[in-house]
Design a protein around this motif. Structure first.
Motif, PDB file in Angstrom:
ATOM      1  N   ALA A   1      -2.996  -2.485  11.828  1.00 45.98           N
ATOM      2  CA  ALA A   1      -2.869  -3.552  10.843  1.00 45.98           C
ATOM      3  C   ALA A   1      -4.212  -3.828  10.180  1.00 45.98           C
ATOM      4  CB  ALA A   1      -2.334  -4.809  11.517  1.00 45.98           C
ATOM      5  N   ALA A   2      -5.252  -3.898  11.013  1.00 46.49           N
ATOM      6  CA  ALA A   2      -6.581  -4.173  10.477  1.00 46.49           C
ATOM      7  C   ALA A   2      -7.028  -3.049   9.534  1.00 46.49           C
ATOM      8  CB  ALA A   2      -7.579  -4.332  11.622  1.00 46.49           C
ATOM      9  N   ALA A   3      -6.809  -1.805   9.997  1.00 44.06           N
ATOM     10  CA  ALA A   3      -7.237  -0.663   9.186  1.00 44.06           C
ATOM     11  C   ALA A   3      -6.496  -0.641   7.854  1.00 44.06           C
ATOM     12  CB  ALA A   3      -6.992   0.638   9.952  1.00 44.06           C
ATOM     13  N   LEU A   4      -5.195  -0.905   7.929  1.00 45.06           N
ATOM     14  CA  LEU A   4      -4.398  -0.893   6.708  1.00 45.06           C
ATOM     15  C   LEU A   4      -4.837  -1.991   5.758  1.00 45.06           C
ATOM     16  CD1 LEU A   4      -0.916  -0.110   8.152  1.00 45.06           C
ATOM     17  CD2 LEU A   4      -2.069   1.156   6.361  1.00 45.06           C
ATOM     18  N   TRP A   5      -5.212  -3.146   6.347  1.00 45.36           N
ATOM     19  CA  TRP A   5      -5.663  -4.255   5.517  1.00 45.36           C
ATOM     20  C   TRP A   5      -6.915  -3.855   4.741  1.00 45.36           C
ATOM     21  CZ3 TRP A   5      -9.938  -7.626   5.490  1.00 45.36           C
ATOM     22  CH2 TRP A   5      -9.759  -8.730   4.652  1.00 45.36           C
ATOM     23  N   VAL A   6      -7.848  -3.227   5.469  1.00 47.12           N
ATOM     24  CA  VAL A   6      -9.072  -2.763   4.822  1.00 47.12           C
ATOM     25  C   VAL A   6      -8.739  -1.736   3.748  1.00 47.12           C
ATOM     26  CG1 VAL A   6     -11.224  -1.513   5.177  1.00 47.12           C
ATOM     27  CG2 VAL A   6     -10.465  -3.195   6.853  1.00 47.12           C
TER      28      VAL A   6
ATOM     29  N   ALA B   1       1.922  -4.736 -11.500  1.00 48.66           N
ATOM     30  CA  ALA B   1       1.775  -5.429 -10.223  1.00 48.66           C
ATOM     31  C   ALA B   1       2.132  -4.470  -9.093  1.00 48.66           C
ATOM     32  CB  ALA B   1       2.673  -6.659 -10.188  1.00 48.66           C
ATOM     33  N   ARG B   2       1.154  -4.167  -8.247  1.00 53.67           N
ATOM     34  CA  ARG B   2       1.432  -3.270  -7.120  1.00 53.67           C
ATOM     35  C   ARG B   2       1.952  -4.080  -5.951  1.00 53.67           C
ATOM     36  NH1 ARG B   2      -0.901   1.677  -6.348  1.00 53.67           N
ATOM     37  NH2 ARG B   2      -0.997   1.174  -4.157  1.00 53.67           N
ATOM     38  N   ARG B   3       3.001  -3.567  -5.348  1.00 54.67           N
ATOM     39  CA  ARG B   3       3.440  -4.218  -4.115  1.00 54.67           C
ATOM     40  C   ARG B   3       2.626  -3.637  -2.977  1.00 54.67           C
ATOM     41  NH1 ARG B   3       9.643  -3.454  -4.010  1.00 54.67           N
ATOM     42  NH2 ARG B   3       9.041  -1.591  -5.121  1.00 54.67           N
ATOM     43  N   TRP B   4       1.342  -3.927  -2.990  1.00 55.35           N
ATOM     44  CA  TRP B   4       0.418  -3.266  -2.079  1.00 55.35           C
ATOM     45  C   TRP B   4       0.716  -3.597  -0.626  1.00 55.35           C
ATOM     46  CZ3 TRP B   4      -2.108  -6.530   1.095  1.00 55.35           C
ATOM     47  CH2 TRP B   4      -2.166  -7.871   0.694  1.00 55.35           C
ATOM     48  N   TRP B   5       1.341  -4.749  -0.387  1.00 56.54           N
ATOM     49  CA  TRP B   5       1.557  -5.188   0.987  1.00 56.54           C
ATOM     50  C   TRP B   5       2.741  -4.488   1.640  1.00 56.54           C
ATOM     51  CZ3 TRP B   5       6.437  -6.983   0.825  1.00 56.54           C
ATOM     52  CH2 TRP B   5       6.901  -7.399  -0.434  1.00 56.54           C
TER      53      TRP B   5
ATOM     54  N   PRO C   1       1.823  -1.306   4.159  1.00 54.73           N
ATOM     55  CA  PRO C   1       1.254  -1.767   5.422  1.00 54.73           C
ATOM     56  C   PRO C   1       2.241  -2.605   6.237  1.00 54.73           C
ATOM     57  CG  PRO C   1      -0.277  -2.131   3.638  1.00 54.73           C
ATOM     58  CD  PRO C   1       0.971  -1.619   3.014  1.00 54.73           C
ATOM     59  N   ALA C   2       2.995  -3.473   5.562  1.00 54.80           N
ATOM     60  CA  ALA C   2       3.914  -4.347   6.289  1.00 54.80           C
ATOM     61  C   ALA C   2       4.959  -3.514   7.028  1.00 54.80           C
ATOM     62  CB  ALA C   2       4.593  -5.321   5.324  1.00 54.80           C
ATOM     63  N   VAL C   3       5.523  -2.530   6.323  1.00 54.31           N
ATOM     64  CA  VAL C   3       6.546  -1.690   6.953  1.00 54.31           C
ATOM     65  C   VAL C   3       5.937  -0.897   8.105  1.00 54.31           C
ATOM     66  CG1 VAL C   3       8.065   0.290   6.594  1.00 54.31           C
ATOM     67  CG2 VAL C   3       7.975  -1.525   4.897  1.00 54.31           C
ATOM     68  N   THR C   4       4.729  -0.322   7.868  1.00 48.16           N
ATOM     69  CA  THR C   4       4.078   0.456   8.921  1.00 48.16           C
ATOM     70  C   THR C   4       3.878  -0.376  10.173  1.00 48.16           C
ATOM     71  OG1 THR C   4       2.859   1.448   7.109  1.00 48.16           O
ATOM     72  CG2 THR C   4       2.195   2.059   9.323  1.00 48.16           C
TER      73      THR C   4
ATOM     74  N   LEU D   1       5.567   0.198  13.792  1.00 46.54           N
ATOM     75  CA  LEU D   1       4.734   0.400  14.975  1.00 46.54           C
ATOM     76  C   LEU D   1       5.021  -0.658  16.030  1.00 46.54           C
ATOM     77  CD1 LEU D   1       1.258   1.436  13.566  1.00 46.54           C
ATOM     78  CD2 LEU D   1       2.807   2.791  14.957  1.00 46.54           C
ATOM     79  N   ALA D   2       5.280  -1.877  15.577  1.00 45.09           N
ATOM     80  CA  ALA D   2       5.514  -2.954  16.519  1.00 45.09           C
ATOM     81  C   ALA D   2       6.877  -2.806  17.190  1.00 45.09           C
ATOM     82  CB  ALA D   2       5.420  -4.297  15.804  1.00 45.09           C
TER      83      ALA D   2
END
Lengths: 316, 429
Positions: B332-337, B349-353, B356-359, B363-364
């Motif tokens: 999560a941290a790495a993806l945030w960076v 508008a990119r749905r950038w989140w 990472p959110a799905v990943t 993973l969780a």
């Protein structure tokens, strides 16, 4: 080298070779169709076929035909085989469409290079195999004994059984049906248009995505029919059964000229013959090696196949 | 090193800053950092760190296998990542190397030469290289997708030959494969089953050696030719690159590394048989290369770690729950960076989140799912049975969302991004 075996049993080897080649031919049609339209080897097609073999087994079990049950009467057999063909073809076609939606369509949207398509295809192939293994196990599954082989007639000293007639006839029939569909119907024209020039076809109002889905459906239907024949012939299937059949069917497609429907039929039957003759000559344990070496040889000598590589010229 | 970055965004953000600082550092600092890192890896089996260790199988053995996989991944990367040729039968070269050592080294083989291991290894490398040339000679003139299927057949031919050829011991294979020389202070053999650590250090040394060789190759005329072939074969040919010859070289070099890996593996196992070389192994190697990042030699090593180590680690789920959550947090941290450093194209508008959110969600959910599957499917739902299922899914997901791999090769990533942009711009739609 056992030349005497080859000569003595030539007729029999030829008949069984043709029957096996019929299965290769039907699966090869799926490779050829998709390749003709997308220029892509659909690695997951072998698994589309395996799904069909399992659908057949489950259907037979549902109507109460196990490996140990007695064979029902003639009319019942025809009914059950028809039902199995229907369900198997639908299951395979459904799988093929799902694969296209999940593994290929997103890549087309992104204009991914061919290598990425292949990788996605391999992933899909692995995934389906393992899903079957997860739900149904990794063991060989026996198929109900439905069509008892009985000799119908003899030709050149070789006995021809009803099963073998069924297999070759089914392959030829499906092939003719497909050829007519692609060559004469409106939807078939769409397929030919996209295979000639996707962009121009799109400009002319052909729905590219729908045509591509259609080719996957058609390929899946053929694989489903092949799956029923495979089950009837070998009496057993397994989650990984698609690997060999897939490789050989692909060889058949290349042999006849990939993208060429009639070539697939020709290539399939020819490969069945070569494999059978070759294994009589060198030894049955080398059967698969013969097929692969044959593939390499064909690619070296005539990479465009016997009939050439055009889906559109299939009717020329 | 003063390079102008090809992708500006890869040098921004927290991680990029550290990378930039590292590449700007003087040579001896880099060497020191690398040496410390290698020393840490080498010390792993001695330290046996509590969270990293594998509870259900010997940690050293797992590390050794990771090394073997890493070696194969580096070799396969030469073919797939650097030259852009898809090889689906790489296990064939691995098997060739292993069988060569067995045939020439084992007193049990019918040849009966019984040569020592050190003499067999160069031979194994040479024979594998020859196998690569023999396979490449007829097939490398073919289109890329034909090549894939022919190599798939090749892997199977090698296995079937091992099964059917009497001299190779059929299914039983060949036993008493020689081991590397060396004695301990008490006179016992250095390389033995009792203590596997020397084998791990051996394979680690091989990985380092091959990494150095490969990075030299990368910067040579050969490496540049491979790159040109990968990016556009026709253009390369037009610019005077003898593409066929260099593709053959790529096959030979890749095969040689695979043979070396097989030679080490055979002497560790002490026997070879066809069962050790199924087609699926080729897929594992390929998954390592593609998940790690084709074209990036460190990426593919990371891929090998993921492909072999992760399933071994997750075998015992009780304490791996802890580690998985930890991985989720790190991811999560790495993806945030990673996402925050991207400005995104203007006007859209990119749905950038979303990515990472799905990943993170997947993973969780993974540990929960892995815990439940055995109760639903019995033994079939155990992690070692699910390996290929996960890799199959991973290959599709990676192809769709991150075809460049986890640690991408910058140039290859740029090319992929360019192609995607062409669609957005409607150039090639």
């Amino acid at each position: 080298m056992h030349w005497d075996t080859l000569v003595n049993q030539f007729g029999e080897l030829t008949v069984t070779g043709l029957a096996q080649g019929a299965i290769y031919a039907l699966v090869a049609l799926g490779y050829t169709l998709v390749y003709g339209v997308l220029r892509l080897i659909n690695f997951a097609h072998s698994e589309v076929f395996v799904v069909g073999t399992f659908a057949t087994i489950l259907t037979l079990r549902m109507v109460g035909i196990g490996p140990d049950e007695p064979i029902p009467g003639m009319l019942a057999v025809i009914g059950i085989v028809t039902l199995a063909l229907l369900i198997s073809a639908l299951a395979s076609a459904g799988t093929a469409v799902v694969v296209e939606r999940i593994a290929y369509r997103p890549l087309r949207r992104r204009n991914a290079p061919p290598l990425v398509f292949l990788i996605s295809a391999i992933g899909a192939s692995l995934l389906i195999q393992e899903l079957i293994a997860l739900f149904l196990g990794r063991d060989y599954e026996p198929v109900g004994n439905l069509v008892k082989p009985s000799v119908q007639f003899s030709i050149f000293g070789a006995d021809v059984t009803n099963r073998q007639i069924l297999m070759v006839a089914a392959a030829v029939l499906m092939m003719v049906g497909l050829d007519t569909f692609v060559g004469r119907t409106r939807l078939g024209r769409g397929i030919r248009a996209v295979s000639q020039n996707p962009d121009a076809a799109a400009l002319m109002g052909v729905n590219k995505d729908r045509v591509i889905a259609l080719t996957f459906v058609l390929g899946g239907l053929m694989a489903g029919v092949a799956a029923v024949l495979y089950d009837l012939n070998f009496g057993v299937t397994r989650f990984s059964a698609g690997f060999l059949i897939g490789l050989k069917a692909f060889t058949a497609a290349v042999l006849g000229g990939i993208g060429n429907l009639r070539g697939a039929l020709l290539g399939g039957l020819l490969l069945g013959l070569v494999e059978n003759w070759g294994s009589a000559l060198i030894g049955a344990q080398w059967r698969d090696v013969i097929a692969f070496v044959f593939l390499i040889a064909v690619l070296m000598v005539r990479p465009s196949g016997i009939l050439g590589e055009s889906l559109t010229k299939a009717r020329a | 090193m003063t390079d102008t970055p090809v992708v500006p965004s890869s040098r921004t953000g927290a991680i990029g800053e550290w990378r930039a600082r590292f590449s700007a550092a003087p040579g001896w600092v880099k060497l020191l950092v690398a040496a410390a890192f290698v020393a840490l890896i080498a010390a792993l089996p001695v330290i046996d760190p509590p969270l990293l260790t594998t509870p259900e199988s010997a940690f050293v053995a797992v590390l050794f296998s990771v090394g073997i996989y890493a070696l194969c991944a580096i070799g396969l990367n030469i073919v797939v990542g650097m030259a852009g040729l898809l090889d689906l039968g790489y296990v064939g070269f691995f098997a060739t190397g292993a069988y060569t050592v067995a045939v020439f080294g084992s007193p049990k083989s019918e040849l009966g030469t019984g040569w020592p291991w050190l003499a067999c290894v160069p031979l194994a490398v040479a024979v594998s290289m020859l196998a690569g040339v023999l396979l490449g000679w007829p097939t490398l003139r073919l289109r890329g997708d034909y090549l894939a299927i022919v190599t798939l057949g090749f892997g199977e031919i090698v296995r079937l030959t091992a099964v059917n050829w009497g001299q190779l011991g059929n299914m039983a294979g060949i036993a008493q494969v020689p081991r590397p020389p060396g004695k301990r202070s008490d006179g016992s053999k250095l390389f033995s089953i009792i203590d596997v650590k020397p084998f791990f250090w051996l394979v680690l040394a091989a990985v380092l050696l091959v990494l150095v060789l490969v990075s030299n190759l990368e910067r040579s005329r050969v490496g540049r030719s491979w790159l040109a072939i990968r990016e556009d074969e026709d253009a390369a040919e037009l610019m005077g690159v003898p593409t066929f010859r260099f593709k053959l070289w790529a096959f030979a070099c890749g095969a040689a590394v695979g043979g070396l890996s097989g030679a080490i593996y055979a002497s560790y196992q002490q026997f070879v048989n066809p069962e050790s070389f199924p087609v699926q192994t080729s897929m594992m190697f390929l998954a390592a290369v593609l998940i790690g990042g084709a074209g990036n030699k460190y990426g593919v090593v990371l891929g090998a770690v993921i492909v072999y180590y992760t399933p071994e680690r997750l075998r015992s789920l009780d304490d791996s729950l802890v580690i998985t959550w930890y991985v989720v947090l790190v991811a999560a941290a790495a993806l945030w960076v990673w996402t925050n450093r991207r400005p995104g194209p203007a006007g859209r508008a990119r749905r950038w989140w979303l990515g990472p959110a799905v990943t993170v969600a997947v993973l969780a959910l993974l540990p929960v799912l892995l815990k439940e599957l055995p109760t639903w499917f019995g033994d079939r739902g155990k992690i070692d049975q699910l390996r290929f299922l996960m890799f199959g899914a991973a290959l599709i997901v990676m192809s769709v969302f991150r075809p460049q791999g986890l640690l991408p090769n910058r140039r290859r990533a740029t090319e992929l991004a360019d192609r995607a942009k062409e669609v957005e711009a409607g150039v090639n739609a």
